[in-house]
Design an enzyme around this catalytic site. Structure first.
Site, PDB file in Angstrom:
ATOM      1  N   CYS A  84      -6.868  -1.129 -13.465  1.00 40.17           N
ATOM      2  CA  CYS A  84      -6.121  -0.097 -12.582  1.00 40.17           C
ATOM      3  C   CYS A  84      -5.165  -0.710 -11.664  1.00 40.17           C
ATOM      4  CB  CYS A  84      -7.603   0.144 -11.659  1.00 40.17           C
ATOM      5  SG  CYS A  84      -8.409  -1.053 -10.670  1.00 40.17           S
ATOM      6  N   HIS A 102       1.021  -1.294  -0.037  1.00 38.61           N
ATOM      7  CA  HIS A 102       0.134  -0.191   0.209  1.00 38.61           C
ATOM      8  C   HIS A 102       0.540   1.689  -0.291  1.00 38.61           C
ATOM      9  CE1 HIS A 102      -3.649   2.937   0.383  1.00 38.61           C
ATOM     10  NE2 HIS A 102      -3.159   2.586   1.416  1.00 38.61           N
TER      11      HIS A 102
END
Length: 755
Positions: free
Chosen positions: A674, A362
């Site tokens: 994406c 992340h």
């Protein structure tokens, strides 16, 4: 043996530094095995020599001085073979080597086991006896287990930078560290380590120039903790039994005692910064209490450690408050968090270095979104010795240069200038269409989540937002944002890009994105309660978000909704039904909304094989390549130990993406990508050839991808895709796309051969 091992590990964890931990280990292991000698040898940085670093039973003067190649001696044989050796007549073995300075000629039995941490050879643990008899199976098993424990201690010491100076070498020497490129680019600046959240057992040492100022900081922390305790005692008076209430008095007496304070001052004057001086002092005092026979006095050791943690928290808070931010800050941490990253003002942030994580963790994704170079998974990262030191990070190759030589710095500054020139050149195509020389067009969207990304995306031009990460406001808050707050945030994004489409992904937390105020405690977070699974279980949270999204879209009508982590058709149906329910609720309140396009992310293998069923029920699909690759390859993308196995060019990943695209063509439903795959210039021709409707990426990658697409024709891309899908290894795919990029003079877009 298990109880003995447990006691040794507890004592080692309480040691003030790595050298003390080694001394504890050799003494306790010798006692537990009845050995006359126990020694630890450390593999040096050259990986070809071992050095004696601690011993019980050999000449203490030999520690740090006896050094041998791994090609010589029994200890070297253990390291070379990476397996245990158990001998009753060690002195008769052909590899036995005599070191007169150790006095080991009197010992005959030999048991050596390698110290290995995740395939990385660190050293050798040895026990010896005078008698000529082999160590028994229980003793061998104990030593192997102890070596595994020692490997963890060594690995942690390496991260703290202690192994680098065990031989008395300079603390601030130039070195090059290797990790994984998390966000491309070159960052030049000063290391900045955030120490918040450290514990007494792991707080590192740090150089100080002014001991009196450090003593003053400690005095301030003492006074702050005194005030905290007095306030707490006042608030708890009458609510606690008398014995527990007296504990506050005990704490205050400890704070006022000369022994504790003077010992901290002594350590500070020896050159240690206050937090480390506190660590040493608390460890010394606590060990004395814990060794006492009286149970009441033993318990005071626990009280002292608790008091030490309170003082440490205050010291670190003062230190963070008073620490100036470098003009070019390179954030360094064992595990950098999203909140730490966003706390650094963008004008100061030059890069990110993390001991943990991977290219698709992340934090790496967030760094790419901010256009900041990042190197992840630097397993040898001496985190706390890097504060204030000159750093260069190479996000292409995953390298960190510490205190680089002037010539190396000059070279990287030249590369940084070339980067700036390339960026300026790319700006010239911002207004041009993403269209191949033979007329094939594709939509290039941006991924957003932070306000800073919106402005950058609008500057470079895009077809809209293919993924807006709605979880960021949830992650940096101490509570769930309310409907009004969410609606305002979503409206800002929708309005900024109108009339271009904006795809808002519903709340996607869990895995590597936990909410501190909503813990899940999953044993395996990535296979646990995350994404749509969590929000469907909490319709009160989900409906609040859906209502906010729909309200934000009124009058703009550019909203698209996307559900994360869909694994079952029923989940997509339930989520779509909740969207309709939210619309109906708003209509009852007088708020009329238009039905948005609704889609799902394809990011687990189940969704790949049910893509057709999902597409029949929804308006679009979007492939989340990061998680899809993670689940297909069974590789935790945040785990630096297996990060090298994570590869979006793995044939299985490419074929899964191509299969979903083929299905979409048959049904006439748009499919986009994406994940990070969409933002890699070298992969863009393959995705175009698969028939993707769009690619969504961080804004910093968009113009690079556009340049490639405007250079390579669709026909050539299709030929390249056919060759790549026939490959059996990621390396073969990489060679093909590298060659294609080089043929068109596009190698500069993937500098340093990442692909």
């Amino acid at each position: 043996m298990l109880e003995t091992l447990h006691r040794i590990v507890q004592t080692v964890n309480a040691a003030s530094d790595f050298r003390e931990a080694l001394d504890i280990i050799v003494d306790r292991v010798a006692d537990a095995t009845g050995a006359d000698v126990c020694s630890v040898y450390l593999l040096e940085a050259d990986a070809h020599h071992l050095r004696l670093m601690a011993t019980h039973g050999l000449n203490p003067a030999a520690v740090g001085h006896v050094r041998l190649p791994i090609t010589e001696g029994l200890v070297g044989l253990v390291a070379e073979r990476e397996e245990s050796i158990n001998l009753e007549n060690a002195d008769r073995h052909p590899r036995f080597r005599y070191f007169p300075e150790t006095g080991e000629e009197h010992f005959h039995s030999f048991l050596g086991v390698p110290i290995i941490h995740y395939q990385s050879r660190l050293g050798v643990l040895v026990v010896q006896r005078h008698a000529r008899d082999r160590f028994n199976d229980a003793e061998v098993a104990f030593l192997v287990t102890m070596a595994a424990q020692l490997a963890g201690v060594m690995a942690h010491a390496r991260v703290r930078g202690e192994l680098a100076h065990m031989d008395g070498g300079p603390r601030d020497e130039a070195l090059a560290l290797t990790g994984i490129g998390g966000s491309s680019g070159v960052g030049i600046g000063q290391g900045y380590v955030i120490a918040a959240g450290a514990s007494l057992d792991t707080i590192p040492d740090r150089r100080i120039d002014d001991s009196e100022a450090e003593i003053g900081e400690f005095a301030n922390a003492l006074e702050a903790v005194r005030a905290d305790l007095r306030d707490l005692a006042g608030r708890m008076e009458g609510q606690l039994p008398e014995a527990e209430q007296r504990l506050f008095d005990v704490y205050l007496q400890m704070l006022d005692g000369n022994s504790l304070n003077e010992r901290v001052h002594d350590h500070i004057r020896e050159g240690h910064w206050a937090p480390f001086a506190l660590r040493l002092t608390i460890a010394e005092h606590a060990r004395r209490f814990e060794a006492m026979e009286d149970a009441y006095l033993r318990e005071r050791g626990s009280d002292l450690r608790d008091l030490g943690r309170r003082l440490l928290t205050r010291l670190l808070a003062l230190e963070e408050r008073d620490r100036p931010l470098p003009a070019q800050t390179i954030l360094v941490g064992e595990e950098v968090s999203a909140s730490q990253l966003v706390e650094i003002p963008p004008e100061h942030l030059a890069g990110v270095v993390s001991a943990g994580g991977s290219a698709n963790s992340h934090i790496a994704i967030l760094a790419r979104a901010l256009g900041v170079p990042a190197v992840m998974g630097v397993r040898e990262l001496p985190v706390h010795s890097l504060h204030g030191r000159a750093l260069i990070i190479d996000g292409y190759r995953g390298r960190v240069e510490v205190d680089p030589a002037p010539a190396l710095r000059d070279e990287y500054e030249r590369l940084a200038r070339e980067e700036a020139e390339l960026t300026a050149e790319l700006a010239g195509i911002a207004g041009e269409p993403a269209e191949t020389p033979d007329g094939a067009a594709i939509n290039l969207y941006v991924n957003t989540g932070l306000a800073a990304e919106i402005e950058r995306a609008l500057e470079i031009g895009c077809a809209g937002v293919g993924l807006h990460r709605t979880e960021f406001p949830f992650m940096v808050s101490d509570r769930f944002p309310g409907e009004e707050e969410q609606a305002r945030l979503y409206r800002e994004v929708l309005q900024a890009f109108a009339p271009l489409p904006v795809t808002l992904r519903t709340l996607d937390v869990g895995g590597d994105k936990p909410l501190p105020y909503f813990p899940t405690h999953d044993e395996n977070p990535f296979l646990g309660w995350r994404g749509l699974r969590m929000t469907l279980d909490h319709p009160e949270i989900f409906l609040t978000q859906l209502r906010a999204m729909l309200r934000a879209s009124v009058g703009l009508d550019n909203l698209r909704l996307m559900f994360p982590m869909v694994t079952r058709v029923e989940e997509a149906e339930q989520a779509a039904a909740l969207v309709q329910r939210a619309r109906e609720e708003l209509a009852e309140e007088g708020v009329e909304t238009r039905a948005p396009l609704v889609g799902a992310m394809v990011e687990v293998p189940a969704a790949v094989y049910q893509a057709e069923s999902l597409a029949r029920r929804l308006d679009f699909l979007s492939i989340g390549s990061n998680d899809l690759a993670q689940y297909l390859l069974a590789v935790d993308r945040n785990n630096s130990r297996v990060a090298s196995l994570y590869d979006e060019l793995h044939p299985a990943v490419l074929r899964a993406v191509a299969d979903v695209a083929e299905m979409a063509r048959r049904l006439g439903k748009p499919v986009s990508v994406c994940g990070s795959m969409a933002g890699e210039p070298a992969i863009a021709p393959l995705l175009l050839a698969m028939g993707m409707e769009g690619l969504s990426m961080s804004s910093g990658r968009l113009l690079r991808v556009k340049w490639v697409l405007r250079t390579i024709s669709l026909s050539e891309s299709r030929d390249l895709l056919a060759e790549c899908l026939a490959c059996e290894t990621p390396g073969a795919v990489r060679r093909l796309i590298n060659a294609a990029m080089d043929r068109h003079g596009l190698g500069g877009l993937i500098r340093a051969g990442r692909y």
